[in-house]
Design a protein around this motif. Structure first.
Motif, mmCIF file in Angstrom:
data_model
loop_
_atom_site.group_PDB
_atom_site.id
_atom_site.type_symbol
_atom_site.label_atom_id
_atom_site.label_comp_id
_atom_site.label_asym_id
_atom_site.label_seq_id
_atom_site.Cartn_x
_atom_site.Cartn_y
_atom_site.Cartn_z
ATOM 1 N N ILE A 277 0.836 -1.205 0.000
ATOM 2 C CA ILE A 277 0.000 0.000 0.000
ATOM 3 C C ILE A 277 0.870 1.253 0.000
ATOM 4 C CG2 ILE A 277 -1.658 1.342 1.360
ATOM 5 C CD1 ILE A 277 -2.712 -1.374 2.413
ATOM 6 N N VAL A 278 1.876 1.277 0.886
ATOM 7 C CA VAL A 278 2.746 2.449 0.989
ATOM 8 C C VAL A 278 3.494 2.678 -0.325
ATOM 9 C CG1 VAL A 278 4.790 3.396 2.141
ATOM 10 C CG2 VAL A 278 2.999 2.271 3.486
ATOM 11 N N ALA A 279 4.051 1.619 -0.902
ATOM 12 C CA ALA A 279 4.831 1.752 -2.133
ATOM 13 C C ALA A 279 3.963 2.213 -3.296
ATOM 14 C CB ALA A 279 5.504 0.423 -2.473
ATOM 15 N N VAL A 280 2.788 1.619 -3.448
ATOM 16 C CA VAL A 280 1.911 1.971 -4.568
ATOM 17 C C VAL A 280 1.379 3.399 -4.409
ATOM 18 C CG1 VAL A 280 -0.259 1.419 -5.728
ATOM 19 C CG2 VAL A 280 1.283 -0.415 -5.023
ATOM 20 N N THR A 281 1.010 3.770 -3.202
ATOM 21 C CA THR A 281 0.510 5.127 -2.978
ATOM 22 C C THR A 281 1.606 6.161 -3.244
ATOM 23 O OG1 THR A 281 -1.025 4.291 -1.302
ATOM 24 C CG2 THR A 281 -0.610 6.662 -1.325
ATOM 25 N N ALA A 282 2.803 5.905 -2.715
ATOM 26 C CA ALA A 282 3.920 6.838 -2.950
ATOM 27 C C ALA A 282 4.263 6.916 -4.430
ATOM 28 C CB ALA A 282 5.139 6.388 -2.145
ATOM 29 N N GLY A 283 4.314 5.772 -5.103
ATOM 30 C CA GLY A 283 4.609 5.779 -6.533
ATOM 31 C C GLY A 283 3.549 6.506 -7.336
ATOM 32 N N SER A 284 2.287 6.349 -6.968
ATOM 33 C CA SER A 284 1.204 7.028 -7.681
ATOM 34 C C SER A 284 1.293 8.533 -7.501
ATOM 35 C CB SER A 284 -0.148 6.516 -7.179
ATOM 36 O OG SER A 284 -0.302 5.142 -7.446
ATOM 37 N N ILE A 285 1.678 8.977 -6.302
ATOM 38 C CA ILE A 285 1.857 10.418 -6.069
ATOM 39 C C ILE A 285 3.024 10.943 -6.900
ATOM 40 C CG2 ILE A 285 2.508 12.137 -4.336
ATOM 41 C CD1 ILE A 285 0.990 10.455 -2.285
ATOM 42 N N LEU A 286 4.123 10.178 -6.944
ATOM 43 C CA LEU A 286 5.307 10.621 -7.691
ATOM 44 C C LEU A 286 5.043 10.708 -9.189
ATOM 45 C CD1 LEU A 286 8.133 8.648 -5.839
ATOM 46 C CD2 LEU A 286 7.606 11.096 -5.695
ATOM 47 N N ILE A 287 4.101 9.937 -9.693
ATOM 48 C CA ILE A 287 3.751 10.020 -11.116
ATOM 49 C C ILE A 287 2.581 10.980 -11.334
ATOM 50 C CG2 ILE A 287 2.881 8.748 -13.119
ATOM 51 C CD1 ILE A 287 4.285 6.280 -12.063
ATOM 52 N N GLY A 288 1.524 10.841 -10.534
ATOM 53 C CA GLY A 288 0.294 11.581 -10.772
ATOM 54 C C GLY A 288 0.399 13.067 -10.540
ATOM 55 N N VAL A 289 1.070 13.495 -9.463
ATOM 56 C CA VAL A 289 1.147 14.921 -9.153
ATOM 57 C C VAL A 289 1.976 15.681 -10.198
ATOM 58 C CG1 VAL A 289 1.905 16.632 -7.463
ATOM 59 C CG2 VAL A 289 0.688 14.588 -6.700
ATOM 60 N N PRO A 290 3.203 15.232 -10.524
ATOM 61 C CA PRO A 290 3.944 15.946 -11.573
ATOM 62 C C PRO A 290 3.208 15.990 -12.911
ATOM 63 C CG PRO A 290 5.402 14.470 -10.390
ATOM 64 C CD PRO A 290 4.011 14.145 -9.944
ATOM 65 N N THR B 68 1.019 0.468 -9.353
ATOM 66 C CA THR B 68 1.293 1.908 -9.475
ATOM 67 C C THR B 68 0.941 2.411 -10.870
ATOM 68 O OG1 THR B 68 3.062 1.830 -7.822
ATOM 69 C CG2 THR B 68 3.090 3.673 -9.366
ATOM 70 N N LEU B 69 1.358 1.678 -11.884
ATOM 71 C CA LEU B 69 1.139 2.121 -13.260
ATOM 72 C C LEU B 69 -0.338 2.194 -13.626
ATOM 73 C CD1 LEU B 69 3.978 0.194 -15.134
ATOM 74 C CD2 LEU B 69 3.897 2.632 -14.585
ATOM 75 N N PHE B 70 -1.161 1.351 -12.992
ATOM 76 C CA PHE B 70 -2.566 1.325 -13.382
ATOM 77 C C PHE B 70 -3.507 1.951 -12.352
ATOM 78 C CE2 PHE B 70 -0.509 -2.108 -15.764
ATOM 79 C CZ PHE B 70 -0.771 -1.645 -17.048
ATOM 80 N N THR B 71 -2.934 2.557 -11.306
ATOM 81 C CA THR B 71 -3.773 3.285 -10.348
ATOM 82 C C THR B 71 -3.375 4.751 -10.188
ATOM 83 O OG1 THR B 71 -2.386 2.608 -8.470
ATOM 84 C CG2 THR B 71 -4.278 1.210 -8.997
ATOM 85 N N TYR B 72 -2.191 5.153 -10.660
ATOM 86 C CA TYR B 72 -1.791 6.544 -10.486
ATOM 87 C C TYR B 72 -2.793 7.533 -11.091
ATOM 88 C CZ TYR B 72 -0.560 7.695 -15.282
ATOM 89 O OH TYR B 72 -0.647 7.986 -16.616
ATOM 90 N N PRO B 73 -3.587 7.161 -12.143
ATOM 91 C CA PRO B 73 -4.535 8.144 -12.671
ATOM 92 C C PRO B 73 -5.544 8.656 -11.640
ATOM 93 C CG PRO B 73 -4.236 6.389 -14.263
ATOM 94 C CD PRO B 73 -3.532 5.964 -13.009
ATOM 95 N N TYR B 74 -5.822 7.885 -10.571
ATOM 96 C CA TYR B 74 -6.693 8.412 -9.520
ATOM 97 C C TYR B 74 -6.096 9.680 -8.923
ATOM 98 C CZ TYR B 74 -9.250 3.959 -9.564
ATOM 99 O OH TYR B 74 -9.993 2.872 -9.934
ATOM 100 N N VAL B 75 -4.790 9.642 -8.610
ATOM 101 C CA VAL B 75 -4.114 10.823 -8.069
ATOM 102 C C VAL B 75 -4.018 11.909 -9.133
ATOM 103 C CG1 VAL B 75 -1.957 11.702 -7.093
ATOM 104 C CG2 VAL B 75 -2.810 9.455 -6.414
ATOM 105 N N PHE B 76 -3.722 11.524 -10.347
ATOM 106 C CA PHE B 76 -3.614 12.484 -11.449
ATOM 107 C C PHE B 76 -4.913 13.264 -11.643
ATOM 108 C CE2 PHE B 76 -4.474 12.964 -16.094
ATOM 109 C CZ PHE B 76 -3.630 14.046 -16.335
#
Length: 537
Positions: free
Chosen positions: A74-87, A158-166
């Motif tokens: 959970i921690v890794a996927v959430t952090a990775g999604s933030i690192l991709i989605g926010v930028p 991470t690759l298939f959930t980061y769009p939620y953060v994006f």
């Protein structure tokens, strides 16, 4: 039309909302009770176990390992999604990145690929016997790093959930007044300092909302950890279920629910510490990337290649290379599976909106504690993973309702519990847009409350009802764990067939149904984007 016009003329004479109607409250309460039943049954089942046995199972090494693995994922996927989605959100909203509209659409599109399809596409491409290994073998490369385990599960999710953060971060940025940043710049702050001090605090609720969705998805996903051979709650629950360790599976399920509650509490705490941000609309300031536009384009392109080109390319590759005669007849695809998927999804959509209408209408028209509690109760199924719902209903059905065990009605019930909030949300939004005085005016003309609803409100909220039904239908088509646990014997759908053939290594046979599911997911994404009114400038 004459009646409708007369109602509009009478609308201004309506009074305040009546007290909460008993009949509507009872119906909504029955719906909420049905949604809560699977989790409550699981609690009852665990409480009926011997206390010493519960403690023994909770403290065994396997349980601690599963908990640690799940939290780490959970921690890794959430952090990775933030690192991709926010930028990516910042690049498409606040900068002069070339082709911003294109990158906005591309940034959201990975949501159309179900994570379990993405997982076995990556295994096929980058696994020990995948296409990359075959391509490197003639060059003398005998092995490549394994994609299995924690790394592979975290990467794919991470690759298939980061769009939620994006998407949620982008929505916050679009409502953010950029003049606040310019004001900070006049105080001699650098652009980076202004972003940290002004922008991030204002968009934090959007980041938190997307991160919550990512965390819940990572916690509840069953297909990806199973394909990647990584032991987490969902994977172990399924293993224990198949090994007839159902007491242990039930205990793991309650632990999984407990972790879900902790995640929800953390998200609420983050939002409680923010002020919601500025709701301005000044979009005058655009950051000029200059030479940084090339790294920005490279970053956006790399994300698109990994999230879209690799999985979709592998699906097309399987389809073109597949040998229709390869494998036994038990792995042959029959269009009956498609009709099975459409049939159960259609039933879930119809009965789902029928259950959603009273709850949505009560919460929209009668602002009371009871209405709010019943409305929130319907969201429990959405927060609880499908594997947990499936196990609870299997446990109850096999013990006390054998006539329902492994039947279509029980499977459809699970779908409704799981996806009811999608229908409730869209219907409630539509009800809120209808002037309540129209219904009151209809009652002054002699219509009963039920007749007034049917003749006045229902036609006006029909688009919301249809959108809710469409969302339930489309997401039901992709649901994997509940379908695997609750389907009748020999009842195959798109997802169960894909799961069966990928487990046997017949990837080519999964190509067509997988591409159809991706297309269905695309329709779901279009509905979601239209609902949320995301700007794609």
């Amino acid at each position: 039309m004459a009646t409708r016009d007369r109602l509009r003329r009478l609308a201004d004479s309506g009074g305040d909302d009546e007290s909460t109607p008993i009949g509507l409250t009872l119906v909504s309460g029955a719906v909420a009770a049905a949604v809560l039943f699977p989790v409550l049954w699981l609690v009852v089942r665990v409480l009926g176990m011997d206390a010493n046995r519960i403690v023994s199972m909770l403290t065994r090494g396997a349980t601690v390992t599963v908990l640690g693995n799940s939290v780490a994922l959970i921690v890794a996927v959430t952090a990775g999604s933030i690192l991709i989605g926010v930028p990516l959100a910042v690049l498409t909203v606040q900068t002069d990145l070339p082709f911003r509209r294109f990158w906005t659409v591309v940034g959201a599109l990975p949501l159309v690929v179900p994570s379990y399809i993405g997982a076995f596409a990556f295994v096929s491409a980058f696994g020990p016997q995948g296409e990359l290994a075959d391509a490197l073998a003639p060059l003398g490369v005998e092995s490549i790093p394994s994609i299995y385990g924690f790394f592979g599960a975290a990467l794919v999710l991470t690759l298939f959930t980061y769009p939620y953060v994006f998407l949620t971060t982008r929505a916050s940025l679009l409502s953010f007044d950029d003049t606040l940043v310019e004001a900070a710049r006049t105080l001699n702050h650098s652009r980076w300092d202004a972003f940290k001090r002004v922008t991030i605090p204002q968009i934090l609720p959007g980041i938190a909302a997307g991160s919550l969705l990512v965390a819940l998805y990572a916690l509840s996903d069953f297909g990806t950890p199973t394909i990647m051979h990584f032991e987490v709650f969902t994977q172990q629950i399924y293993v224990q279920y198949n090994a007839w360790g159902r007491d242990f599976a039930s205990l793991l399920s309650l632990q999984l629910v407990a972790v879900t509650v902790v995640i929800l509490a953390l998200e609420s705490r983050i939002n409680a510490g923010t002020n919601g941000g500025s709701r301005g609309s000044n979009r005058s300031a655009v950051i000029e990337l200059g030479a940084w536009r090339y790294p920005a384009l490279l970053f956006s392109s790399a994300v698109a290649v990994l999230c879209l080109v690799v999985p979709l390319g592998m699906l097309v590759f399987w389809m073109l290379r597949a040998d229709p005669t390869y494998g036994s007849s038990s792995f042959a695809f029959h269009w009956e599976y498609a009709w099975n998927s459409v049939g159960v999804s259609g039933m879930a959509a119809i009965f789902g909106v029928l259950a959603a209408i009273p709850v949505a209408y009560l919460s929209a028209r009668h602002r009371s504690t009871v209405a709010t509690v019943l409305d929130r109760a319907t969201y429990v199924g959405y927060a609880v993973p499908g594997i947990v719902l499936g196990l609870a209903l299997v446990s109850f059905g096999s013990a006390y309702a054998p006539a329902l065990y492994q039947t279509i009605p029980l499977l459809v019930f699970a779908y409704i519990v799981r996806f009811l909030p999608q229908a409730v949300g869209t219907v409630r939004s539509s009800v809120l847009q209808v002037n309540p005085k129209l219904t009151e005016a209809a009652q002054t003309l002699g219509y009963s409350p039920g007749a007034a609803f049917r003749k006045v409100t229902l036609p006006l909220i029909a688009p919301g009802v249809a959108a809710g039904a469409a969302l339930v239908f489309l997401t039901t088509m992709k649901e994997l764990p509940a379908t695997l646990l609750l389907r009748p014997p020999e009842f195959e759908t798109f997802v169960t067939y894909i799961w069966k053939v990928q487990g046997a290594g017949h990837y080519g046979k999964a190509a067509i149904p997988a591409l159809i599911l991706v297309g269905i997911s695309g329709l779901s994404l279009l509905i979601i984007i239209k609902q949320e009114d995301y700007d794609v400038k």
